[in-house]
Design a protein around this motif. Structure first.
Motif, short mmCIF file in Angstrom:
data_model
loop_
_atom_site.label_atom_id
_atom_site.label_comp_id
_atom_site.label_asym_id
_atom_site.label_seq_id
_atom_site.Cartn_x
_atom_site.Cartn_y
_atom_site.Cartn_z
N ALA A 9 0.83 -1.20 0.00
CA ALA A 9 0.00 0.00 0.00
C ALA A 9 0.87 1.25 0.00
CB ALA A 9 -0.93 0.00 1.22
N ALA A 10 1.97 1.23 0.75
CA ALA A 10 2.88 2.38 0.79
C ALA A 10 3.55 2.58 -0.56
CB ALA A 10 3.93 2.17 1.88
N VAL A 11 3.98 1.49 -1.19
CA VAL A 11 4.61 1.59 -2.51
C VAL A 11 3.59 2.10 -3.53
CG1 VAL A 11 5.59 0.23 -4.41
CG2 VAL A 11 6.40 -0.13 -2.08
N GLY A 12 2.39 1.55 -3.49
CA GLY A 12 1.34 1.99 -4.42
C GLY A 12 0.99 3.45 -4.26
N GLY A 13 0.84 3.89 -3.01
CA GLY A 13 0.55 5.30 -2.75
C GLY A 13 1.67 6.22 -3.20
N LEU A 19 3.38 9.68 -10.01
CA LEU A 19 2.83 9.75 -11.36
C LEU A 19 1.74 10.79 -11.54
CD1 LEU A 19 2.64 5.96 -12.26
CD2 LEU A 19 4.35 7.64 -13.01
N TYR A 20 0.96 11.06 -10.48
CA TYR A 20 -0.20 11.93 -10.62
C TYR A 20 -0.24 13.09 -9.63
CZ TYR A 20 -1.67 7.97 -13.38
OH TYR A 20 -1.72 6.96 -14.30
N GLY A 21 0.74 13.19 -8.74
CA GLY A 21 0.75 14.26 -7.76
C GLY A 21 -0.37 14.13 -6.74
N GLY A 22 -0.81 12.95 -6.48
CA GLY A 22 -1.95 12.71 -5.61
C GLY A 22 -3.19 12.41 -6.45
N HIS A 74 1.38 14.97 -16.15
CA HIS A 74 1.72 15.45 -14.81
C HIS A 74 3.23 15.69 -14.69
CE1 HIS A 74 1.86 15.96 -10.52
NE2 HIS A 74 2.78 15.02 -10.47
N LEU A 75 4.02 14.78 -15.20
CA LEU A 75 5.47 14.93 -15.14
C LEU A 75 5.93 16.14 -15.95
CD1 LEU A 75 6.50 11.17 -15.30
CD2 LEU A 75 6.50 12.67 -13.30
N MET A 76 5.28 16.38 -17.09
CA MET A 76 5.59 17.57 -17.90
C MET A 76 5.30 18.84 -17.11
SD MET A 76 6.39 16.96 -21.33
CE MET A 76 5.72 18.40 -22.09
N ASP A 77 4.20 18.85 -16.39
CA ASP A 77 3.87 20.00 -15.54
C ASP A 77 5.00 20.27 -14.55
OD1 ASP A 77 1.37 20.71 -16.61
OD2 ASP A 77 0.34 19.22 -15.37
N GLY A 78 5.52 19.20 -13.95
CA GLY A 78 6.60 19.35 -12.98
C GLY A 78 7.88 19.87 -13.62
N VAL A 79 8.22 19.32 -14.77
CA VAL A 79 9.45 19.73 -15.46
C VAL A 79 9.36 21.18 -15.92
CG1 VAL A 79 10.81 19.34 -17.56
CG2 VAL A 79 10.08 17.40 -16.18
N LEU A 80 8.22 21.57 -16.45
CA LEU A 80 8.06 22.92 -17.00
C LEU A 80 7.58 23.93 -15.97
CD1 LEU A 80 6.51 21.95 -20.43
CD2 LEU A 80 8.87 22.60 -19.95
N GLY A 81 7.21 23.46 -14.79
CA GLY A 81 6.75 24.36 -13.75
C GLY A 81 5.43 25.04 -14.05
N THR A 82 4.55 24.36 -14.77
CA THR A 82 3.27 24.97 -15.13
C THR A 82 2.34 25.03 -13.93
OG1 THR A 82 2.44 22.83 -15.88
CG2 THR A 82 3.37 24.28 -17.54
N GLN A 83 1.48 26.02 -13.94
CA GLN A 83 0.51 26.23 -12.86
C GLN A 83 -0.73 25.37 -13.08
OE1 GLN A 83 0.77 28.56 -10.22
NE2 GLN A 83 2.91 28.74 -10.84
#
Length: 135
Positions: A9-13, A19-22, A74-83
């Motif tokens: 469960a910890a690994v899955g969470g 992958l999705y930021g929550g 989601h990962l692209m948002d993180g890399v590019l710093g999008t709001q």
């Protein structure tokens, strides 16, 4: 055994958070739409006498691919710093509209009428998807 379950469960969470930021309402809606699409497709194929495990497997593979593309957004948002999770939301809106259209097609193949209010809601989702793509 109990420790193993807690560890999984910890690994899955942790994986979901990476992958999705929550978990969000948009992700919930997408998963529900994908499940309903799969079920209605399965029922429509069964009613037409065209039920196939091979086709069903391809459908599941497509659904998993959708989730991977949303994760990439989601990962692209993180890399590019999008709001406001711009890329992830755009991907989800696009696939929500796509799944909704598929559900309507499947229920139509089953002979069910589609309420106008549902058609209008899908049009709104499609518009949001287009606006997100334009950003």
């Amino acid at each position: 055994m109990n420790s193993w379950i807690k560890g999984m469960a910890a690994v899955g969470g942790s994986l979901l958070t990476l992958l999705y930021g929550g978990w969000s309402e948009l992700l919930t809606a997408l998963c529900v739409f994908m499940t309903v699409d799969f079920i209605t497709g399965w029922v429509a194929a069964g009613m037409a006498g065209k039920l196939s495990s091979n086709v069903g497997f391809k459908g599941i593979a497509r659904k998993m691919s959708i989730l991977l593309i949303v994760a990439l957004g989601h990962l692209m948002d993180g890399v590019l710093g999008t709001q406001n999770e711009l890329f992830e939301s755009a991907c989800i809106y696009f696939y929500l509209a796509n799944e909704a259209l598929s559900i309507i097609e499947n229920t139509g193949r089953m002979g069910l009428p589609i309420p106008d209010v549902l058609k209008k809601a899908i049009a709104v989702i499609s518009e949001k998807a287009e606006k997100e793509e334009e950003r």
